[in-house]
Motif scaffolding. Sequence first.
Motif, PDB file in Angstrom:
ATOM      1  N   THR A   7       0.861  -1.179   0.000  1.00 10.55           N
ATOM      2  CA  THR A   7       0.000   0.000   0.000  1.00 10.55           C
ATOM      3  C   THR A   7       0.896   1.227   0.000  1.00 10.55           C
ATOM      4  OG1 THR A   7      -1.786  -1.120   1.178  1.00 10.55           O
ATOM      5  CG2 THR A   7      -1.752   1.278   1.257  1.00 10.55           C
ATOM      6  N   VAL A   8       0.694   2.099  -0.983  1.00 12.90           N
ATOM      7  CA  VAL A   8       1.504   3.309  -1.126  1.00 12.90           C
ATOM      8  C   VAL A   8       0.676   4.501  -0.660  1.00 12.90           C
ATOM      9  CG1 VAL A   8       2.829   4.772  -2.703  1.00 12.90           C
ATOM     10  CG2 VAL A   8       2.709   2.293  -3.091  1.00 12.90           C
ATOM     11  N   ARG A   9       1.176   5.215   0.358  1.00 13.26           N
ATOM     12  CA  ARG A   9       0.524   6.426   0.858  1.00 13.26           C
ATOM     13  C   ARG A   9       1.189   7.635   0.210  1.00 13.26           C
ATOM     14  NH1 ARG A   9       1.199   5.126   7.271  1.00 13.26           N
ATOM     15  NH2 ARG A   9      -0.204   3.311   7.413  1.00 13.26           N
ATOM     16  N   PHE A  10       0.400   8.439  -0.481  1.00 14.86           N
ATOM     17  CA  PHE A  10       0.920   9.631  -1.145  1.00 14.86           C
ATOM     18  C   PHE A  10       0.820  10.812  -0.186  1.00 14.86           C
ATOM     19  CE2 PHE A  10      -0.124   6.691  -4.431  1.00 14.86           C
ATOM     20  CZ  PHE A  10       0.794   6.940  -5.450  1.00 14.86           C
ATOM     21  N   LEU A  11       1.978  11.340   0.214  1.00 12.32           N
ATOM     22  CA  LEU A  11       2.009  12.351   1.271  1.00 12.32           C
ATOM     23  C   LEU A  11       2.265  13.761   0.764  1.00 12.32           C
ATOM     24  CD1 LEU A  11       4.078  10.388   3.949  1.00 12.32           C
ATOM     25  CD2 LEU A  11       1.595  10.467   3.640  1.00 12.32           C
ATOM     26  N   HIS A  12       3.104  13.904  -0.268  1.00 16.63           N
ATOM     27  CA  HIS A  12       3.493  15.243  -0.711  1.00 16.63           C
ATOM     28  C   HIS A  12       3.929  15.178  -2.170  1.00 16.63           C
ATOM     29  CE1 HIS A  12       5.147  19.291  -0.527  1.00 16.63           C
ATOM     30  NE2 HIS A  12       6.267  18.831  -1.046  1.00 16.63           N
ATOM     31  N   LYS A  13       3.431  16.104  -2.977  1.00 13.96           N
ATOM     32  CA  LYS A  13       3.849  16.138  -4.377  1.00 13.96           C
ATOM     33  C   LYS A  13       5.130  16.944  -4.518  1.00 13.96           C
ATOM     34  CE  LYS A  13       2.360  16.801  -9.115  1.00 13.96           C
ATOM     35  NZ  LYS A  13       1.240  17.033 -10.048  1.00 13.96           N
ATOM     36  N   ILE A  14       6.097  16.346  -5.211  1.00  9.40           N
ATOM     37  CA  ILE A  14       7.384  17.000  -5.439  1.00  9.40           C
ATOM     38  C   ILE A  14       7.371  17.782  -6.746  1.00  9.40           C
ATOM     39  CG2 ILE A  14       9.852  16.592  -5.836  1.00  9.40           C
ATOM     40  CD1 ILE A  14       9.573  14.145  -3.962  1.00  9.40           C
ATOM     41  N   ARG A  15       6.888  17.173  -7.815  1.00  8.18           N
ATOM     42  CA  ARG A  15       6.844  17.859  -9.114  1.00  8.18           C
ATOM     43  C   ARG A  15       5.958  17.073 -10.075  1.00  8.18           C
ATOM     44  NH1 ARG A  15       9.850  15.024 -12.871  1.00  8.18           N
ATOM     45  NH2 ARG A  15      11.425  13.598 -12.007  1.00  8.18           N
ATOM     46  N   ASP A  16       5.650  17.705 -11.207  1.00  9.04           N
ATOM     47  CA  ASP A  16       4.976  17.020 -12.305  1.00  9.04           C
ATOM     48  C   ASP A  16       5.981  16.129 -13.037  1.00  9.04           C
ATOM     49  OD1 ASP A  16       2.513  18.237 -11.867  1.00  9.04           O
ATOM     50  OD2 ASP A  16       3.005  19.938 -13.159  1.00  9.04           O
ATOM     51  N   GLU A  17       5.458  15.103 -13.709  1.00 11.38           N
ATOM     52  CA  GLU A  17       6.299  14.297 -14.581  1.00 11.38           C
ATOM     53  C   GLU A  17       6.684  15.138 -15.799  1.00 11.38           C
ATOM     54  OE1 GLU A  17       6.200   9.662 -15.861  1.00 11.38           O
ATOM     55  OE2 GLU A  17       4.491  10.872 -16.487  1.00 11.38           O
ATOM     56  N   MET A  18       7.904  14.944 -16.292  1.00  7.95           N
ATOM     57  CA  MET A  18       8.369  15.725 -17.449  1.00  7.95           C
ATOM     58  C   MET A  18       9.323  14.886 -18.297  1.00  7.95           C
ATOM     59  SD  MET A  18      10.948  18.324 -15.423  1.00  7.95           S
ATOM     60  CE  MET A  18       9.750  18.694 -14.160  1.00  7.95           C
ATOM     61  N   LYS A  19       9.512  15.315 -19.533  1.00  5.64           N
ATOM     62  CA  LYS A  19      10.422  14.635 -20.445  1.00  5.64           C
ATOM     63  C   LYS A  19      11.776  15.328 -20.409  1.00  5.64           C
ATOM     64  CE  LYS A  19      10.921  13.161 -25.279  1.00  5.64           C
ATOM     65  NZ  LYS A  19      11.250  11.765 -24.937  1.00  5.64           N
ATOM     66  N   PHE A  20      12.851  14.548 -20.257  1.00 10.83           N
ATOM     67  CA  PHE A  20      14.204  15.075 -20.194  1.00 10.83           C
ATOM     68  C   PHE A  20      14.953  14.765 -21.489  1.00 10.83           C
ATOM     69  CE2 PHE A  20      12.832  14.509 -15.851  1.00 10.83           C
ATOM     70  CZ  PHE A  20      13.250  15.675 -15.243  1.00 10.83           C
ATOM     71  N   PRO A  21      15.989  15.542 -21.803  1.00  9.11           N
ATOM     72  CA  PRO A  21      16.709  15.322 -23.063  1.00  9.11           C
ATOM     73  C   PRO A  21      17.486  14.013 -23.108  1.00  9.11           C
ATOM     74  CG  PRO A  21      17.777  17.032 -21.744  1.00  9.11           C
ATOM     75  CD  PRO A  21      16.459  16.745 -21.097  1.00  9.11           C
ATOM     76  N   GLY A  22      17.747  13.396 -21.969  1.00  6.09           N
ATOM     77  CA  GLY A  22      18.489  12.142 -21.968  1.00  6.09           C
ATOM     78  C   GLY A  22      18.581  11.563 -20.574  1.00  6.09           C
ATOM     79  N   PHE A  23      19.231  10.396 -20.473  1.00  3.31           N
ATOM     80  CA  PHE A  23      19.335   9.692 -19.198  1.00  3.31           C
ATOM     81  C   PHE A  23      20.127  10.476 -18.163  1.00  3.31           C
ATOM     82  CE2 PHE A  23      18.124   4.986 -19.270  1.00  3.31           C
ATOM     83  CZ  PHE A  23      17.011   5.255 -20.052  1.00  3.31           C
ATOM     84  N   ASP A  24      21.158  11.206 -18.590  1.00  2.00           N
ATOM     85  CA  ASP A  24      21.965  11.951 -17.619  1.00  2.00           C
ATOM     86  C   ASP A  24      21.135  13.019 -16.920  1.00  2.00           C
ATOM     87  OD1 ASP A  24      24.175  10.429 -18.203  1.00  2.00           O
ATOM     88  OD2 ASP A  24      25.071  11.898 -19.576  1.00  2.00           O
ATOM     89  N   ALA A  25      20.322  13.737 -17.706  1.00  2.00           N
ATOM     90  CA  ALA A  25      19.463  14.763 -17.111  1.00  2.00           C
ATOM     91  C   ALA A  25      18.405  14.127 -16.210  1.00  2.00           C
ATOM     92  CB  ALA A  25      18.798  15.590 -18.212  1.00  2.00           C
ATOM     93  N   LEU A  26      17.862  12.996 -16.643  1.00  2.00           N
ATOM     94  CA  LEU A  26      16.876  12.288 -15.822  1.00  2.00           C
ATOM     95  C   LEU A  26      17.499  11.829 -14.512  1.00  2.00           C
ATOM     96  CD1 LEU A  26      14.159  10.902 -15.325  1.00  2.00           C
ATOM     97  CD2 LEU A  26      14.966   8.979 -16.709  1.00  2.00           C
ATOM     98  N   LYS A  27      18.701  11.262 -14.582  1.00  2.00           N
ATOM     99  CA  LYS A  27      19.372  10.763 -13.375  1.00  2.00           C
ATOM    100  C   LYS A  27      19.641  11.899 -12.398  1.00  2.00           C
ATOM    101  CE  LYS A  27      23.301   7.948 -11.901  1.00  2.00           C
ATOM    102  NZ  LYS A  27      24.449   7.125 -12.364  1.00  2.00           N
TER     103      LYS A  27
END
Length: 307
Positions: free
Chosen positions: A271-291
């Motif tokens: 069971t996952v309890r959602f407590l606080h939103k950090i940010r919206d999902e977004m598309k990054f230019p590559g894996f390095d930026a995502l990481k």
Amino acid sequence: MLVFRGTSQPAPSATVLTIGNFDGVHLGHRALLARLCAVAGESGLPPAVLTFEPHPREFFAPESAPTRLSTLREKLELIAEDGIELAFVCRFNRAFASLSADQFIEDVLVKTLRVRHLIIGDDFRFGARRAGDFALLQRAGESFGFRVEAMASVVEGGVRVSSSAVRDALWTGELERAAELLGRPYVIDGRVVHGDKVGRQLGYATANIRMKHDRPPLLGVFAVEVTGLGGRPLPGVANLGYRPTANAVLRPILEVHLFDFAADIYGAHLTVRFLHKIRDEMKFPGFDALKAQIARDVDTARQYFKL
């Protein structure tokens, strides 16, 4: 709690009953269930709930039906936690939708559910074309020997508590406000399944949780707690969405990275309890930026938990 599928099987005893969709089981629902249990205790009869699957609006207008806050399993678990002993899950189909209000009262409430005391919300309507109302139930109660009472709406912070209000709060990222309306943090249940191991490649192993929600009421990155892995909730960070950068998917998925945790948990029901939103999902230019962004998300979540 005993769960009965359909209304062909009579209730094992006379009941104190309420009826509703109970999506999310928010504070308004819980006030009604508390009253139900109080009346049931006074009368020595079991408190019972009649609910519907699918949601009637999903049957009549599936394209415009609201996003569900809870799956049937989650809803029944929450109802059971509030002390309900019997739950009747009625298949909402064309035959049921065509029942007249009088047929519903006699065939379902009286003959099958053996109602002795009925408690409903103040906006409850029933029967074909929603022809049934509180006044009709009162007249039927006099004929068939059951009492009827209506519960007033619950107001929280000047707002009527409703499933719609909870959905709005979740969709706009106001998780703390949603928790106020629900009386607890919003949760999603699911089983841990094998994924494509992208999180591990990025340095943050995640539990891929199979949801029953095709259209979850919230999307983004969140600070969460997870239960189901021992005695205490475990903190972490979750992504709920379509992963536009890494192996984009057509159906939203829920991935949770638990802090300082390395056990094999495949097959566990969490069971996952959602407590606080950090940010919206977004598309990054590559894996390095995502990481790099994931590292910032993890730091933000750790700060939220003061870790």
